[in-house]
Design an enzyme around this catalytic site. Structure first.
Site, PDB file in Angstrom:
ATOM      1  N   TYR A 126      27.800  64.191 -47.053  1.00  0.00           N
ATOM      2  CA  TYR A 126      28.348  62.857 -47.331  1.00  0.00           C
ATOM      3  C   TYR A 126      29.323  62.882 -48.510  1.00  0.00           C
ATOM      4  O   TYR A 126      29.718  61.839 -48.999  1.00  0.00           O
ATOM      5  CB  TYR A 126      27.213  61.862 -47.638  1.00  0.00           C
ATOM      6  N   LYS A 173      17.070  73.579 -43.592  1.00  0.00           N
ATOM      7  CA  LYS A 173      17.614  74.510 -42.596  1.00  0.00           C
ATOM      8  C   LYS A 173      18.190  75.691 -43.378  1.00  0.00           C
ATOM      9  O   LYS A 173      19.328  76.117 -43.181  1.00  0.00           O
ATOM     10  CB  LYS A 173      18.691  73.777 -41.776  1.00  0.00           C
ATOM     11  N   ASP A 207      14.073  71.387 -37.609  1.00  0.00           N
ATOM     12  CA  ASP A 207      13.917  71.175 -36.159  1.00  0.00           C
ATOM     13  C   ASP A 207      12.440  71.177 -35.769  1.00  0.00           C
ATOM     14  O   ASP A 207      11.962  70.277 -35.064  1.00  0.00           O
ATOM     15  CB  ASP A 207      14.735  72.187 -35.335  1.00  0.00           C
ATOM     16  N   ASP A 231      18.918  60.756 -43.548  1.00  0.00           N
ATOM     17  CA  ASP A 231      19.457  59.664 -42.737  1.00  0.00           C
ATOM     18  C   ASP A 231      18.859  59.722 -41.329  1.00  0.00           C
ATOM     19  O   ASP A 231      18.331  58.732 -40.803  1.00  0.00           O
ATOM     20  CB  ASP A 231      20.989  59.821 -42.687  1.00  0.00           C
TER      21      ASP A 231
END
Ligand code: NAD
Length: 336
Positions: A126, A173, A207, A231
């Site tokens: 962002y 991740k 995930d 988010d």
């Protein structure tokens, strides 16, 4: 009781409807307040301001340090930088705090969900650093700084400790984004080891984490993650407890705090008087606690819990037929 000055940003779409309802509920609780009503989003442009986040709105939040905000519409793929991203970056509202709890009377797949998502709010993807390398090839830069990673990790552990939470799980991740997510993890590990050994610390690749959340969300307590993951996972978690109509949020910094629901401006139902104001009302309850008006917060919470448990006056998203104002009136009636 001290009188509070609170900036009220109605926003776009359903924003004016749900914030007006929340304002009535908060006033009915006995809150002594001066509202400073200021625009942001498309509404600001319509009112003649030259920016979606007018300087006057920003200055008022800086001065009064607390705001209740409705959602704003952000055009996809063009136009001004997002109001929300601007607000969070300019006011350094570095922690998004989003409680996700099973609510009385709202039937979902799980009964005992009680999680809090702490989302880093100022960097990651962002950061708004995008460029065209050559025609047909564009990039978006993911930024992680040690200062911001340490700050959000420390905030999350401090929050977990204050709220007597048991565990904190970082979704990441770092197997792929070794530097950025790697730094995020390293900072969380350091704060865990050096400052908060009282909180059980876990790490999950995002995930697999999403699958585990859907399989059994009751296994999670505080979740900590970088901006984009926070988010996405916020909306996923909202779906576990009844949807976006019941998921509140706070954007917290050292100098100011802006309280707002997780949901957007819902253009599909705007102006129809059917939006659920509860997420903004719940954000208002978080704001009351922030203002040390704990008794009023409990009063409002008790009132909406009672309305939900009764199940007679629910908005459409929760399976009822009540409108925005009718639902707010039912909450107000419970406080009398
Ligand atoms: P959305 O959250 O506005 O709506 C998603 C779905 O949930 C829609 O079907 C909507 O009707 C429903 N919904 C949302 N809030 C509801 C409520 N209070 N009561 C009943 N139903 C509700 O998401 P979107 O459609 O992806 O986004 C619309 C706009 O909002 C976009 O411009 C987006 O950028 C913006 N947005 C703003 C914020 C914010 O200002 N904080 C947050 C998210 C999205």
């Amino acid at each position: 009781m001290a009188k509070h000055t609170i900036v009220l940003i109605p926003g776009d779409g359903i924003g004016p409807e749900v914030t007006a309802a929340a304002r009535r509920v908060l006033e009915a609780s006995g809150l002594s307040v001066d509202w400073v009503d200021l625009p942001a989003g498309a509404t600001a442009l319509e009112q003649g301001f030259d920016n979606v986040l007018p300087e006057r709105t920003l200055a008022a939040i800086r001065a009064h340090r607390v705001a209740l905000k409705g959602p704003v519409t952000t055009p996809v793929g063009k136009g001004f930088k997002s109001v929300n991203v601007q607000l969070r970056q300019k006011l350094n509202l570095y922690a998004a705090v989003r409680p996700v709890r099973s609510m009385p009377g709202i039937k979902t797949r799980y009964d005992d969900v009680d999680m809090v998502i702490v989302r880093e709010n100022t960097e990651g993807l962002y950061s708004g650093i995008e460029s065209e390398v050559v025609p047909g090839v564009v990039t978006s830069l993911k930024v992680a700084s040690e200062a911001a990673c340490m700050r959000i990790a420390r905030y999350a552990f401090r929050y977990a400790t204050k709220r007597r939470r048991k565990s904190l799980t970082v979704f990441h991740k770092a197997n792929i984004m070794k530097l950025t997510d790697g730094l995020f993890l390293k900072c969380a590990q350091k704060i865990s080891e050096d400052e908060y050994p009282n909180i059980e610390y876990r790490e999950v690749i995002i995930d697999a984490g999403c699958m585990k959340l859907i399989q059994d969300p009751t296994k999670f307590d505080v979740l900590l993650m970088e901006n984009l993951y926070g988010d996405l996972v916020s909306d996923l978690c909202a779906g576990l407890v009844g949807g976006l109509g019941v998921t509140p949020g706070a954007n917290i910094g050292d100098e100011a705090a802006v309280f707002e629901a997780v949901h957007g401006s819902a253009p599909d139902i705007a102006g129809k008087g059917v939006a659920n104001p509860l997420a903004v009302i719940m954000s208002g309850v978080m704001m009351l606690n922030h203002l040390h008006e704990e008794a009023l917060a409990e009063k409002v919470k008790g009132a909406y819990n009672a309305v939900l448990a009764e199940g007679k006056t629910l908005t459409r998203d929760l399976g009822g037929g009540a409108g925005t104002n009718e639902f707010a009136d039912a909450i107000i009636a419970k406080m009398k």
